[in-house]
Design a protein around this motif. Structure first.
Motif, PDB file in Angstrom:
ATOM      1  N   ALA A 216      38.732  44.168  44.787  1.00  0.00           N
ATOM      2  CA  ALA A 216      39.230  45.003  45.881  1.00  0.00           C
ATOM      3  C   ALA A 216      40.142  44.194  46.809  1.00  0.00           C
ATOM      4  CB  ALA A 216      38.049  45.596  46.650  1.00  0.00           C
ATOM      5  N   GLN A 217      39.749  42.931  47.086  1.00  0.00           N
ATOM      6  CA  GLN A 217      40.613  42.076  47.910  1.00  0.00           C
ATOM      7  C   GLN A 217      41.941  41.800  47.211  1.00  0.00           C
ATOM      8  OE1 GLN A 217      38.242  38.608  48.725  1.00  0.00           O
ATOM      9  NE2 GLN A 217      36.877  39.671  50.177  1.00  0.00           N
ATOM     10  N   LEU A 218      41.885  41.670  45.882  1.00  0.00           N
ATOM     11  CA  LEU A 218      43.111  41.427  45.148  1.00  0.00           C
ATOM     12  C   LEU A 218      44.043  42.636  45.236  1.00  0.00           C
ATOM     13  CD1 LEU A 218      44.807  39.755  43.186  1.00  0.00           C
ATOM     14  CD2 LEU A 218      43.475  40.759  41.313  1.00  0.00           C
TER      15      LEU A 218
ATOM     16  N   PHE B 119      53.172  38.789  48.533  1.00  0.00           N
ATOM     17  CA  PHE B 119      52.423  38.623  47.276  1.00  0.00           C
ATOM     18  C   PHE B 119      51.412  37.482  47.398  1.00  0.00           C
ATOM     19  CE2 PHE B 119      56.466  40.508  46.023  1.00  0.00           C
ATOM     20  CZ  PHE B 119      56.033  41.613  45.288  1.00  0.00           C
ATOM     21  N   VAL B 120      50.816  37.352  48.576  1.00  0.00           N
ATOM     22  CA  VAL B 120      49.795  36.331  48.811  1.00  0.00           C
ATOM     23  C   VAL B 120      48.507  37.052  49.158  1.00  0.00           C
ATOM     24  CG1 VAL B 120      49.083  34.387  50.246  1.00  0.00           C
ATOM     25  CG2 VAL B 120      51.466  34.627  49.563  1.00  0.00           C
ATOM     26  N   VAL B 121      47.405  36.616  48.530  1.00  0.00           N
ATOM     27  CA  VAL B 121      46.111  37.236  48.754  1.00  0.00           C
ATOM     28  C   VAL B 121      45.054  36.152  48.880  1.00  0.00           C
ATOM     29  CG1 VAL B 121      45.651  37.438  46.277  1.00  0.00           C
ATOM     30  CG2 VAL B 121      44.444  38.937  47.900  1.00  0.00           C
ATOM     31  N   SER B 122      44.078  36.396  49.768  1.00  0.00           N
ATOM     32  CA  SER B 122      42.949  35.482  49.933  1.00  0.00           C
ATOM     33  C   SER B 122      41.710  36.163  49.394  1.00  0.00           C
ATOM     34  CB  SER B 122      42.742  35.137  51.419  1.00  0.00           C
ATOM     35  OG  SER B 122      43.829  34.388  51.916  1.00  0.00           O
ATOM     36  N   ILE B 123      41.059  35.503  48.463  1.00  0.00           N
ATOM     37  CA  ILE B 123      39.873  36.064  47.810  1.00  0.00           C
ATOM     38  C   ILE B 123      38.693  35.167  48.149  1.00  0.00           C
ATOM     39  CG2 ILE B 123      38.854  36.714  45.604  1.00  0.00           C
ATOM     40  CD1 ILE B 123      41.656  37.024  44.490  1.00  0.00           C
TER      41      ILE B 123
ATOM     42  N   LEU C 203      44.406  29.507  36.982  1.00  0.00           N
ATOM     43  CA  LEU C 203      45.145  30.744  36.804  1.00  0.00           C
ATOM     44  C   LEU C 203      44.226  31.944  37.031  1.00  0.00           C
ATOM     45  CD1 LEU C 203      47.922  31.971  35.820  1.00  0.00           C
ATOM     46  CD2 LEU C 203      46.756  32.259  33.627  1.00  0.00           C
ATOM     47  N   LEU C 204      44.734  32.948  37.760  1.00  0.00           N
ATOM     48  CA  LEU C 204      44.009  34.197  37.993  1.00  0.00           C
ATOM     49  C   LEU C 204      44.668  35.270  37.142  1.00  0.00           C
ATOM     50  CD1 LEU C 204      42.724  35.720  41.282  1.00  0.00           C
ATOM     51  CD2 LEU C 204      44.247  37.078  39.852  1.00  0.00           C
ATOM     52  N   LEU C 205      43.807  36.057  36.467  1.00  0.00           N
ATOM     53  CA  LEU C 205      44.317  37.133  35.609  1.00  0.00           C
ATOM     54  C   LEU C 205      43.540  38.406  35.918  1.00  0.00           C
ATOM     55  CD1 LEU C 205      46.077  38.171  33.248  1.00  0.00           C
ATOM     56  CD2 LEU C 205      44.193  37.515  31.708  1.00  0.00           C
ATOM     57  N   ALA C 206      44.278  39.483  36.172  1.00  0.00           N
ATOM     58  CA  ALA C 206      43.673  40.800  36.412  1.00  0.00           C
ATOM     59  C   ALA C 206      44.414  41.812  35.532  1.00  0.00           C
ATOM     60  CB  ALA C 206      43.755  41.182  37.882  1.00  0.00           C
ATOM     61  N   VAL C 207      43.671  42.690  34.914  1.00  0.00           N
ATOM     62  CA  VAL C 207      44.286  43.656  34.007  1.00  0.00           C
ATOM     63  C   VAL C 207      43.694  45.037  34.251  1.00  0.00           C
ATOM     64  CG1 VAL C 207      44.753  41.948  32.228  1.00  0.00           C
ATOM     65  CG2 VAL C 207      42.581  43.194  32.192  1.00  0.00           C
ATOM     66  N   GLN C 208      44.499  46.038  33.901  1.00  0.00           N
ATOM     67  CA  GLN C 208      44.051  47.438  33.939  1.00  0.00           C
ATOM     68  C   GLN C 208      44.701  48.123  32.758  1.00  0.00           C
ATOM     69  OE1 GLN C 208      45.247  49.765  37.337  1.00  0.00           O
ATOM     70  NE2 GLN C 208      43.555  51.244  37.064  1.00  0.00           N
TER      71      GLN C 208
ATOM     72  N   PRO D  55      34.422  35.567  35.960  1.00  0.00           N
ATOM     73  CA  PRO D  55      34.868  36.933  36.221  1.00  0.00           C
ATOM     74  C   PRO D  55      34.864  37.210  37.721  1.00  0.00           C
ATOM     75  CG  PRO D  55      33.203  36.863  34.511  1.00  0.00           C
ATOM     76  CD  PRO D  55      33.187  35.526  35.149  1.00  0.00           C
ATOM     77  N   LEU D  56      35.758  38.083  38.188  1.00  0.00           N
ATOM     78  CA  LEU D  56      35.805  38.482  39.588  1.00  0.00           C
ATOM     79  C   LEU D  56      34.877  39.659  39.811  1.00  0.00           C
ATOM     80  CD1 LEU D  56      39.671  38.396  40.305  1.00  0.00           C
ATOM     81  CD2 LEU D  56      37.960  36.611  40.758  1.00  0.00           C
ATOM     82  N   THR D  57      34.259  39.670  40.971  1.00  0.00           N
ATOM     83  CA  THR D  57      33.379  40.794  41.321  1.00  0.00           C
ATOM     84  C   THR D  57      34.239  41.951  41.800  1.00  0.00           C
ATOM     85  OG1 THR D  57      33.154  40.045  43.602  1.00  0.00           O
ATOM     86  CG2 THR D  57      31.602  39.140  41.996  1.00  0.00           C
ATOM     87  N   ASP D  58      33.533  43.113  41.965  1.00  0.00           N
ATOM     88  CA  ASP D  58      34.255  44.294  42.426  1.00  0.00           C
ATOM     89  C   ASP D  58      34.882  44.046  43.801  1.00  0.00           C
ATOM     90  OD1 ASP D  58      33.509  45.544  40.118  1.00  0.00           O
ATOM     91  OD2 ASP D  58      31.768  46.575  41.007  1.00  0.00           O
TER      92      ASP D  58
END
Length: 465
Positions: A90-92, A100-104, A58-63, A83-86
């Motif tokens: 940015a890719q997210l 709603f598809v992203v490649s990281i 699972l990927l989780l991003a918050v603001q 943790p994801l890097t900056d």
């Protein structure tokens, strides 16, 4: 099969993508509700996942608030949080809203969906690895099955076509073997045929085989007829040469004798010898002339010429021919059997008289004195029948079938009284054939009969030219 495989893959891929989208939506709704307190306390995404572990991958991003830097993290398969890097965040943020598809980088491809909450924005993503693996496996399976099916279909089609064309190959093989036979010379016998199993008239190709067999039968018959004609022609040339050689030799000998005698002296004995030689030369010349005229007549009859049609009284013609035969054969008994009603036919008077004369001469020449020759004329329906019967010794069975051939003689069974050429009966048959009739012979000792059947006189006979 290829189109079905592509369509099936596309449909199943759409179904898997729809299921993944539903899973992402459920996960986003559930997670955004669970992390409200942690998000309000200012925790990062990595801290939230450590505090509330989620499903692996699972990927989780918050603001927390606008203007603050977002954070993100991924839940590992061993419950570790990365943790994801900056740059990865940015890719997210570059997610295409339509898919709603992203490649990281170093993380993978995710399908993500976000929720706005009072405490901030929550973005949840689930990896597409399983969907991609399922689609890849499905495409591989469909590809292999399609290729295998095409191979099997190709083999089955090739075998079917080969089996279906087997009769045609048999026809081709037979035609090839026949084409190698020397058909232009000598005695030829075509024994090659398409096998019966490959010449079934119930199938189209079988009909070709049957037609080829029929054609080969006709060709074989034609070649046999050609061979018989060649043999007959060789025998004809040999017989004609023999018949011409005798009078030519006589003419040459008597000519040389006359010239030699006259060159020595001109007394009465020499002149008498020369006159006798000239008489012999004239007789042999007449014999040659008769032979050549007979051959010319046969040739013209073969070409359909030489006949002048008119109404012919066959009864009168026979009476006259018998009257001519009596003085020539005084030792024979001549019997005339005709009806009171004249029998008329449409034909050439001169040639039909020649037929009757030849038959009577044949009976007179090849039977001994004292033989009774009976000549009968009758009408049988629409046919006129002329019959010449004698009670002589009969015809040798070995030559009976060849009695109407040119230069054929029955000397072995009948005493030959003259030096005939053997063309009389062949001329008679040629004339009868030209009139559309038939001539046959039956013979036993004491009972020989020649029968001529001609079409009776039509209502409007062709007038003589």
């Amino acid at each position: 099969m290829v189109l079905v495989g592509v369509a099936t893959s596309a449909i199943l891929g759409s179904v898997l993508e729809a299921n993944l989208a539903a899973q992402v939506a459920n996960a986003a709704s559930r997670t955004s509700a669970l992390v409200q307190r942690e998000l309000a306390s200012g925790m990062t995404a990595a801290q939230i996942l450590r505090e509330q572990p989620q499903q692996p991958g699972l990927l989780l991003a918050v603001q927390q608030a606008p203007g603050l830097a977002p954070t993100g993290a991924v839940m590992g398969s061993d419950s570790t949080v990365t943790p994801l890097t900056d740059d990865q965040i940015a890719q997210l943020l570059e997610t295409e809203e339509e898919t709603f598809v992203v490649s990281i980088d170093e993380v993978g491809t995710y399908r993500v969906e976000g929720r706005a909450t009072p405490a901030g924005i929550v973005v949840v993503g689930i990896p597409r690895n399983e969907v991609a693996a399922n689609i890849g496996q499905m495409l591989t399976t469909i590809g292999l099955l399609t290729a295998g099916g095409l191979i099997l279909l190709g083999l089955a089609t090739a075998w079917t076509i080969r089996a279906g064309l087997a009769p045609l190959r048999a026809v081709a093989d037979t035609a090839e073997r026949v084409s190698k036979l020397p058909l232009d010379r000598g005695e030829v016998s075509i024994v090659e045929r398409v096998p019966v199993a490959q010449a079934d008239p119930a199938t189209e190709i079988g009909r070709v085989g049957e037609a080829l067999n029929t054609l080969l039968d006709h060709v074989g018959d034609s070649l046999s007829a050609r061979q018989r004609n060649e043999e007959r022609m060789r025998a004809f040339v040999a017989d004609a040469s023999h018949e011409l050689r005798t009078p030519l030799a006589s003419i040459r000998g008597y000519s040389e004798l006359s010239l030699r005698a006259l060159s020595q002296n001109h007394d009465d004995a020499t002149i008498d010898t020369a006159e006798a030689s000239l008489d012999r030369i004239q007789a042999q010349s007449l014999r040659m002339t008769t032979l050549v005229e007979d051959l010319l007549l046969l040739a013209r009859l073969d070409e359909g010429q030489e006949l002048v049609y008119g109404a012919v009284d066959l009864t009168r013609l026979v009476v006259e021919a018998v009257g001519d035969a009596r003085p020539a054969g005084p030792g024979h008994t001549w019997v005339l059997d005709v009806t009171d009603e004249p029998v008329q036919v449409a034909g050439d008077t001169g040639r039909l008289h020649q037929v009757v004369a030849n038959l009577l001469a044949n009976a007179r020449t090849h039977t001994p004195e004292g033989t009774t020759v009976t000549v009968t004329v009758r009408r049988d329906g629409d046919t006129a029948v002329l019959r010449v019967h004698d009670d002589g010794p009969g015809i040798d069975p070995r030559v009976r079938d060849e009695i109407f051939e040119r230069f054929s003689r029955a000397d072995r069974s009948r005493a030959r009284q003259t030096g005939g050429t053997g063309l009389g009966l062949s001329i008679a048959r040629a004339i009868v054939d030209a009139h559309g009739g038939t001539i046959t012979v039956t013979s036993e000792p004491g009972d020989t009969a020649f029968e001529v059947r001609l079409p009776a006189r039509p209502e409007d006979p062709v007038p003589a030219a």
